[in-house]
Design a protein around this motif. Structure first.
Motif, PDB file in Angstrom:
ATOM      1  N   ILE A 180       0.850  -1.189   0.000  1.00 17.30           N
ATOM      2  CA  ILE A 180       0.000   0.000   0.000  1.00 17.30           C
ATOM      3  C   ILE A 180       0.887   1.242   0.000  1.00 17.30           C
ATOM      4  O   ILE A 180       2.082   1.179   0.314  1.00 17.30           O
ATOM      5  CB  ILE A 180      -0.948   0.025   1.225  1.00 17.30           C
ATOM      6  CG1 ILE A 180      -0.139   0.145   2.530  1.00 17.30           C
ATOM      7  CG2 ILE A 180      -1.824  -1.229   1.245  1.00 17.30           C
ATOM      8  CD1 ILE A 180      -1.005   0.353   3.768  1.00 17.30           C
ATOM      9  N   ASP A 181       0.304   2.363  -0.361  1.00 20.33           N
ATOM     10  CA  ASP A 181       1.058   3.607  -0.425  1.00 20.33           C
ATOM     11  C   ASP A 181       1.453   4.080   0.979  1.00 20.33           C
ATOM     12  O   ASP A 181       0.745   3.800   1.962  1.00 20.33           O
ATOM     13  CB  ASP A 181       0.222   4.679  -1.117  1.00 20.33           C
ATOM     14  CG  ASP A 181       1.041   5.904  -1.484  1.00 20.33           C
ATOM     15  OD1 ASP A 181       1.678   5.888  -2.543  1.00 20.33           O
ATOM     16  OD2 ASP A 181       1.054   6.872  -0.680  1.00 20.33           O
ATOM     17  N   TYR A 182       2.560   4.802   1.052  1.00 20.87           N
ATOM     18  CA  TYR A 182       3.029   5.305   2.353  1.00 20.87           C
ATOM     19  C   TYR A 182       2.033   6.275   2.981  1.00 20.87           C
ATOM     20  O   TYR A 182       2.009   6.464   4.204  1.00 20.87           O
ATOM     21  CB  TYR A 182       4.398   5.984   2.185  1.00 20.87           C
ATOM     22  CG  TYR A 182       5.558   5.016   2.341  1.00 20.87           C
ATOM     23  CD1 TYR A 182       6.146   4.805   3.575  1.00 20.87           C
ATOM     24  CD2 TYR A 182       6.032   4.285   1.247  1.00 20.87           C
ATOM     25  CE1 TYR A 182       7.190   3.915   3.726  1.00 20.87           C
ATOM     26  CE2 TYR A 182       7.081   3.386   1.391  1.00 20.87           C
ATOM     27  CZ  TYR A 182       7.658   3.198   2.631  1.00 20.87           C
ATOM     28  OH  TYR A 182       8.692   2.298   2.782  1.00 20.87           O
ATOM     29  N   GLY A 183       1.199   6.899   2.167  1.00 20.86           N
ATOM     30  CA  GLY A 183       0.221   7.841   2.712  1.00 20.86           C
ATOM     31  C   GLY A 183      -1.083   7.203   3.137  1.00 20.86           C
ATOM     32  O   GLY A 183      -1.953   7.877   3.700  1.00 20.86           O
ATOM     33  N   ASP A 184      -1.260   5.910   2.905  1.00 21.92           N
ATOM     34  CA  ASP A 184      -2.518   5.238   3.258  1.00 21.92           C
ATOM     35  C   ASP A 184      -2.541   4.831   4.732  1.00 21.92           C
ATOM     36  O   ASP A 184      -1.501   4.747   5.405  1.00 21.92           O
ATOM     37  CB  ASP A 184      -2.705   3.995   2.385  1.00 21.92           C
ATOM     38  CG  ASP A 184      -3.054   4.346   0.948  1.00 21.92           C
ATOM     39  OD1 ASP A 184      -3.680   5.394   0.735  1.00 21.92           O
ATOM     40  OD2 ASP A 184      -2.673   3.586   0.038  1.00 21.92           O
ATOM     41  N   ASP A 185      -3.762   4.541   5.202  1.00 15.67           N
ATOM     42  CA  ASP A 185      -3.982   4.137   6.591  1.00 15.67           C
ATOM     43  C   ASP A 185      -3.644   2.646   6.726  1.00 15.67           C
ATOM     44  O   ASP A 185      -4.351   1.782   6.190  1.00 15.67           O
ATOM     45  CB  ASP A 185      -5.441   4.389   6.971  1.00 15.67           C
ATOM     46  CG  ASP A 185      -5.704   4.151   8.457  1.00 15.67           C
ATOM     47  OD1 ASP A 185      -4.979   3.349   9.076  1.00 15.67           O
ATOM     48  OD2 ASP A 185      -6.639   4.755   8.996  1.00 15.67           O
ATOM     49  N   ILE A 186      -2.578   2.345   7.443  1.00 13.05           N
ATOM     50  CA  ILE A 186      -2.127   0.960   7.579  1.00 13.05           C
ATOM     51  C   ILE A 186      -3.168   0.104   8.299  1.00 13.05           C
ATOM     52  O   ILE A 186      -3.483  -1.018   7.867  1.00 13.05           O
ATOM     53  CB  ILE A 186      -0.780   0.900   8.328  1.00 13.05           C
ATOM     54  CG1 ILE A 186       0.325   1.551   7.485  1.00 13.05           C
ATOM     55  CG2 ILE A 186      -0.415  -0.550   8.654  1.00 13.05           C
ATOM     56  CD1 ILE A 186       1.658   1.613   8.196  1.00 13.05           C
ATOM     57  N   GLU A 187      -3.715   0.601   9.388  1.00  9.86           N
ATOM     58  CA  GLU A 187      -4.684  -0.166  10.173  1.00  9.86           C
ATOM     59  C   GLU A 187      -5.938  -0.454   9.362  1.00  9.86           C
ATOM     60  O   GLU A 187      -6.528  -1.533   9.479  1.00  9.86           O
ATOM     61  CB  GLU A 187      -5.030   0.571  11.463  1.00  9.86           C
ATOM     62  CG  GLU A 187      -3.878   0.676  12.445  1.00  9.86           C
ATOM     63  CD  GLU A 187      -3.318  -0.693  12.827  1.00  9.86           C
ATOM     64  OE1 GLU A 187      -4.124  -1.650  12.974  1.00  9.86           O
ATOM     65  OE2 GLU A 187      -2.096  -0.821  12.992  1.00  9.86           O
ATOM     66  N   LYS A 188      -6.333   0.504   8.527  1.00 10.35           N
ATOM     67  CA  LYS A 188      -7.501   0.294   7.679  1.00 10.35           C
ATOM     68  C   LYS A 188      -7.235  -0.831   6.674  1.00 10.35           C
ATOM     69  O   LYS A 188      -8.080  -1.702   6.474  1.00 10.35           O
ATOM     70  CB  LYS A 188      -7.840   1.590   6.941  1.00 10.35           C
ATOM     71  CG  LYS A 188      -9.036   1.480   6.014  1.00 10.35           C
ATOM     72  CD  LYS A 188      -9.304   2.810   5.318  1.00 10.35           C
ATOM     73  CE  LYS A 188     -10.497   2.706   4.383  1.00 10.35           C
ATOM     74  NZ  LYS A 188     -10.773   3.988   3.690  1.00 10.35           N
ATOM     75  N   ALA A 189      -6.065  -0.810   6.071  1.00  5.83           N
ATOM     76  CA  ALA A 189      -5.720  -1.853   5.101  1.00  5.83           C
ATOM     77  C   ALA A 189      -5.663  -3.225   5.775  1.00  5.83           C
ATOM     78  O   ALA A 189      -6.163  -4.218   5.228  1.00  5.83           O
ATOM     79  CB  ALA A 189      -4.382  -1.524   4.446  1.00  5.83           C
ATOM     80  N   LYS A 190      -5.068  -3.290   6.963  1.00  2.94           N
ATOM     81  CA  LYS A 190      -4.994  -4.561   7.690  1.00  2.94           C
ATOM     82  C   LYS A 190      -6.390  -5.067   8.039  1.00  2.94           C
ATOM     83  O   LYS A 190      -6.672  -6.271   7.946  1.00  2.94           O
ATOM     84  CB  LYS A 190      -4.157  -4.399   8.956  1.00  2.94           C
ATOM     85  CG  LYS A 190      -2.669  -4.210   8.693  1.00  2.94           C
ATOM     86  CD  LYS A 190      -1.915  -3.793   9.963  1.00  2.94           C
ATOM     87  CE  LYS A 190      -2.084  -4.780  11.086  1.00  2.94           C
ATOM     88  NZ  LYS A 190      -1.330  -4.364  12.300  1.00  2.94           N
ATOM     89  N   ALA A 191      -7.287  -4.138   8.434  1.00  4.42           N
ATOM     90  CA  ALA A 191      -8.647  -4.531   8.806  1.00  4.42           C
ATOM     91  C   ALA A 191      -9.404  -5.082   7.588  1.00  4.42           C
ATOM     92  O   ALA A 191     -10.171  -6.048   7.709  1.00  4.42           O
ATOM     93  CB  ALA A 191      -9.391  -3.333   9.391  1.00  4.42           C
ATOM     94  N   ILE A 192      -9.178  -4.496   6.419  1.00  7.63           N
ATOM     95  CA  ILE A 192      -9.834  -4.979   5.197  1.00  7.63           C
ATOM     96  C   ILE A 192      -9.387  -6.410   4.893  1.00  7.63           C
ATOM     97  O   ILE A 192     -10.206  -7.292   4.608  1.00  7.63           O
ATOM     98  CB  ILE A 192      -9.497  -4.055   4.009  1.00  7.63           C
ATOM     99  CG1 ILE A 192     -10.164  -2.691   4.204  1.00  7.63           C
ATOM    100  CG2 ILE A 192      -9.953  -4.687   2.693  1.00  7.63           C
ATOM    101  CD1 ILE A 192      -9.746  -1.660   3.173  1.00  7.63           C
TER     102      ILE A 192
END
Length: 268
Positions: A180-192
């Protein structure tokens, strides 16, 4: 024509013996194949007998019958079994030297059946070749690649190399990496990713799904997902989750970056 008739009259016994030998060979070959097929069918129909062992026994029986046929043919020409044994004993050393590879394959075949590192129907990598095991006989192992190409591996090479059996265990772990991009929300991506894994019925609850940030790459933050499933579901689950994560990222605004370079200019 006269020469043929004269030869037939002069060598009538030889011609008759040749005819008998040919008949014995044909009948013996057919009987060996028939008995081998019957044994295979009986074994495959019996759930208490391993198909791999039954297939190997059928191969042994076929070769034993063919050996008996060969002895019978030699007997037709007046070569007795005792004489044959004496001749074979005298030629054992020469035959052994000439057939080292074949004898090695034969011995390896027995080792493969004894220790059974793989069985019929399992997907394996043998001697650097991957495929589904279709047959194991006295001398070779037959594989079928995913695109249905037949591969014949001599048993000596199979036993003497590293064997990777992808079907041995009932379950397997599927490892997937999503950037994912460095500007994206890591926790959101992990939750998805975790949500999609939990929603798929093929994903086992024990061990539970594992989702972590595992690398900070040149162009992306890499998130690794590890989930467990039945061995038969491995590829379909991997393909389905990969697509599902991509579609969910697109729908929820999580970007998967292309490799890129950022140029920074400093004022002198």
């Amino acid at each position: 024509m006269e020469m043929i008739l004269e030869f037939a009259q002069t060598h009538a016994g030889l011609v008759m013996n040749a005819g008998k030998a040919l008949a014995v060979l044909i009948i013996g070959w057919m009987v060996a194949g028939l008995v081998s097929r019957v044994i295979r069918r009986r074994v495959f129909a019996n759930e208490n007998i391993d198909d791999t062992i039954g297939n190997f026994v059928a191969s042994i029986v076929r070769w034993v019958i063919l050996l008996m046929v060969a002895i019978a043919v030699l007997g037709i020409f007046g070569i007795q079994a005792t004489s044959l044994v004496a001749i074979m004993g005298a030629a054992t050393l020469a035959i052994g030297m000439a057939l080292q590879g074949t004898l090695s394959d034969l011995a390896a075949g027995f080792m493969l059946i004894l220790f059974r590192p793989y069985k019929l129907g399992q997907f394996v990598e043998v001697a650097g070749t991957s495929g589904t095991v279709k047959d194991i006989n006295l001398f070779v192992t037959e594989l079928a690649t995913p695109d249905n190409v037949q591969i014949i591996v001599p048993n000596g090479q199979a036993w003497g190399s590293v064997i990777t059996n992808f079907s041995h265990h009932a379950t397997r772990r599927v490892d997937m990496v999503f950037g994912i991009d460095y500007g994206d929300d890591i926790e959101k991506a992990k939750a998805i990713i975790a949500r999609l894994a939990d929603a798929d019925e093929r994903v086992l609850s024990d061990p539970e799904a594992w989702v972590r940030v595992t690398n900070l790459g040149d162009s992306s933050v890499d998130i690794t997902a590890r989930v467990w499933c039945a061995a038969a579901d491995y590829w379909e689950l991997k393909f389905a989750l990969t697509q599902a994560v991509k579609e969910a990222f697109d729908a929820e605004g999580v970007s998967i970056p292309y490799p890129h370079v950022v140029e920074l200019k400093r004022n002198a």
